[in-house]
Design an enzyme around this catalytic site. Structure first.
Site, mmCIF file in Angstrom:
data_model
loop_
_atom_site.group_PDB
_atom_site.id
_atom_site.type_symbol
_atom_site.label_atom_id
_atom_site.label_comp_id
_atom_site.label_asym_id
_atom_site.label_seq_id
_atom_site.Cartn_x
_atom_site.Cartn_y
_atom_site.Cartn_z
ATOM 1 N N SER A 45 -42.010 -26.811 80.659
ATOM 2 C CA SER A 45 -42.966 -27.450 79.760
ATOM 3 C C SER A 45 -43.105 -28.934 80.086
ATOM 4 O O SER A 45 -42.115 -29.659 80.207
ATOM 5 C CB SER A 45 -42.505 -27.291 78.305
ATOM 6 O OG SER A 45 -43.368 -27.974 77.423
ATOM 7 N N SER A 46 -44.339 -29.393 80.240
ATOM 8 C CA SER A 46 -44.590 -30.830 80.443
ATOM 9 C C SER A 46 -44.313 -31.568 79.154
ATOM 10 O O SER A 46 -44.910 -31.264 78.116
ATOM 11 C CB SER A 46 -46.044 -31.067 80.874
ATOM 12 O OG SER A 46 -46.296 -30.513 82.134
ATOM 13 N N ASN A 91 -41.066 -22.333 76.594
ATOM 14 C CA ASN A 91 -41.526 -22.476 77.971
ATOM 15 C C ASN A 91 -40.411 -23.071 78.818
ATOM 16 O O ASN A 91 -39.762 -24.032 78.406
ATOM 17 C CB ASN A 91 -42.765 -23.392 77.994
ATOM 18 C CG ASN A 91 -43.430 -23.455 79.336
ATOM 19 O OD1 ASN A 91 -42.954 -22.888 80.306
ATOM 20 N ND2 ASN A 91 -44.546 -24.160 79.406
ATOM 21 N N GLY A 142 -46.275 -24.124 75.414
ATOM 22 C CA GLY A 142 -45.975 -22.812 75.963
ATOM 23 C C GLY A 142 -47.187 -21.971 76.275
ATOM 24 O O GLY A 142 -47.056 -20.820 76.722
ATOM 25 N N GLU A 162 -46.800 -29.268 68.568
ATOM 26 C CA GLU A 162 -45.505 -28.750 68.149
ATOM 27 C C GLU A 162 -45.133 -29.288 66.774
ATOM 28 O O GLU A 162 -45.520 -30.389 66.391
ATOM 29 C CB GLU A 162 -44.408 -29.133 69.150
ATOM 30 C CG GLU A 162 -44.453 -28.341 70.445
ATOM 31 C CD GLU A 162 -43.287 -28.669 71.346
ATOM 32 O OE1 GLU A 162 -42.667 -27.735 71.867
ATOM 33 O OE2 GLU A 162 -43.016 -29.856 71.549
ATOM 34 N N THR A 205 -49.786 -26.479 81.890
ATOM 35 C CA THR A 205 -49.327 -27.115 83.120
ATOM 36 C C THR A 205 -49.660 -26.271 84.342
ATOM 37 O O THR A 205 -50.167 -26.774 85.352
ATOM 38 C CB THR A 205 -47.807 -27.355 83.055
ATOM 39 O OG1 THR A 205 -47.519 -28.228 81.960
ATOM 40 C CG2 THR A 205 -47.290 -27.982 84.344
#
Length: 481
Positions: free
Chosen positions: A214-215, A211, A139, A455, A143
């Site tokens: 998010s990738s 996000n 987040g 994460e 990206t």
């Protein structure tokens, strides 16, 4: 603008400075050669405009002229004063521009050595290739930052090529592609490199708690340049696609964008062809686990689906190839709704009455018998003997989940390979010194590493452990450098 100039360089002073700058929409702050970026969580069009790009282009060009041509002390003072007037705030464009200018200066030094001392002297020189690491937690905006870097470098290359075209009178090499309706269009390599983003985002990005885009994979993008700074290709490597998201999502999150884009953006005849005309995202197990179906950032799935189709056209995906890609994606959707009947405690079979079975068989080209054997049975090889055993319902369901993850993972890998086939300048040609259709060879690269976000969930799978471990190893490499 630079934290190094703080009187007291400690955590409270740094946090206070970043907070005050953030309140004034100054999201970029330097700390030596490192750029800190705070996600504004809103659209900041003014700081990413064409005019803003031009300011950094002009400053970069003036800086190179200053270092190359200033001979007398008066000239140096004049140039230094000019550069002071052109002082600009920290920006991701500045990082991209400095990286490009450093690559060009190294190449020019090499060319000078070749002219003066022969090719052998330049061979010993290193440092042509440059790299940019985009790091941060999930987040943080990695990206989007990566896209801004690619956009700046592509536009800088286009600007350089247009300038040479005006000076020399040459044309800009492009590739002719066939679009929908047999319409042909000529696109250049810069356009193709940038159009790789919508494809990767549709199939590899998802809404998370932090996000909306998010990738869910890491990627390394190698942007290839000639010795004059013209962009001639790119190569993309991806790693650690988050496949567990295909099976389950946390409350407030979505599966990959592509599933919602198909259901929202396809025309009626397409929906019929892929057997999804009577369904919504709420009807599939892959997309209804979290109860979240939209995006908070205002982006419309219909619009991003059209962007995806346009990107595929630009990359040279044939119409039949696009149909196959969408067919596999829809087959994965239907596969998540397959059910099984228990025949005994350790035996099961596919529910032949399930309305999603026929779409899976039709889209994937399976027969019901072969699919049933693959999911409801397993084989044991002992010596020269092979024994087939049945599986209980629970294990057959787990086998279906594994099939979904393996199929989607293979599709994502294929897309990356297909993109590379369109935008990568072949190494074997440059190694032999021969020229491709554009008449250009790769001399140096700028690598952009967009690492997966750090994460930690309430329940962390082995896959998450691998992701975080990989990120930690990459971060350690950066710290050592």
């Amino acid at each position: 603008d630079d934290l190094i100039t703080l009187t007291h360089l400690h955590e409270p002073a740094v946090v206070h400075c970043l907070r005050r700058r953030y309140q004034y929409d100054k999201i970029y702050t330097s700390t030596g050669p490192i750029l800190l970026a705070l996600n504004p969580f809103k659209h900041c069009t003014s700081i990413y405009s064409e005019s803003m790009m031009k300011k950094y282009w002009d400053r970069g060009e003036k800086s190179m002229l200053h270092s190359a041509s200033a001979s007398s002390s008066e000239e140096k003072k004049s140039d230094e004063h000019m550069l002071e007037e052109a002082e600009l705030p920290p920006h991701v464009y500045s990082i991209a521009d400095n990286t490009f200018r450093l690559m060009i200066s190294k190449l020019e030094e090499s060319n000078s050595m070749v002219r003066s001392a022969g090719r052998g002297a330049a061979t010993a020189m290193q440092g042509f290739n440059q790299s940019i690491l985009v790091s941060g937690e999930s987040g943080a905006g990695k990206t989007v930052t990566t896209k801004f870097i690619m956009q700046y470098l592509a536009n800088l290359s286009q600007r350089s090529s247009d300038s040479k075209k005006r000076n020399v009178g040459g044309g800009r090499n492009g590739k002719t592609i066939e679009r929908r309706g047999s319409i042909t269009k000529t696109v250049n390599i810069e356009q193709q490199v940038l159009k790789s983003n919508p494809i990767l985002e549709s199939f590899g990005n998802a809404r998370t708690i932090r996000n909306d885009n998010s990738s869910r994979f890491g990627k390394f993008i190698e942007i290839q340049f000639t010795n004059t700074g013209s962009l001639v290709g790119a190569s993309i490597e991806t790693y650690l696609l988050e496949k567990v998201r295909l099976i389950t999502q946390t409350e407030g999150e979505r599966n990959y964008h592509i599933f919602y884009e198909l259901l929202q953006g396809m025309e009626e005849d397409q929906l019929d062809n892929y057997f999804i005309s009577d369904y919504t995202a709420e009807d599939f197990n892959m997309t209804n686990k979290s109860g979240t179906y939209d995006r908070r950032d205002g982006v419309d799935d219909c619009e991003t689906y059209q962007d995806l189709l346009e990107a595929m056209d630009t990359m040279g995906f044939a119409p039949e190839e696009q149909k196959d890609i969408l067919a596999i994606t829809c087959a994965v959707l239907h596969s998540s709704n397959l059910t099984f009947n228990s025949l005994s405690a350790d035996e099961s079979e596919i529910d032949r009455e399930n309305p999603h079975l026929e779409p899976v068989l039709s889209l994937m080209g399976f027969t019901a018998e072969n699919l049933n054997r693959a999911l409801c049975y397993f084989s044991i090889v002992a010596g020269k003997e092979k024994h087939t055993r049945s599986l209980p319902k629970q294990k057959a369901e787990k086998g279906t989940e594994a099939l979904i993850k393996a199929t989607y993972g293979a599709l994502f890998t294929y897309l990356v390979q297909r993109i590379n086939a369109s935008i990568t300048l072949k190494d074997e040609k440059s190694q032999r010194g021969s020229r491709g259709s554009s008449g250009k060879t790769k001399a140096a690269t700028i690598g952009v590493l967009d690492i997966f976000g750090f994460e930690s969930f309430k329940v962390n799978s082995f896959e998450q452990l691998c992701i975080n471990y990989c990120n930690e190893a990459l971060q350690q490499q950066f710290n050592l450098f």
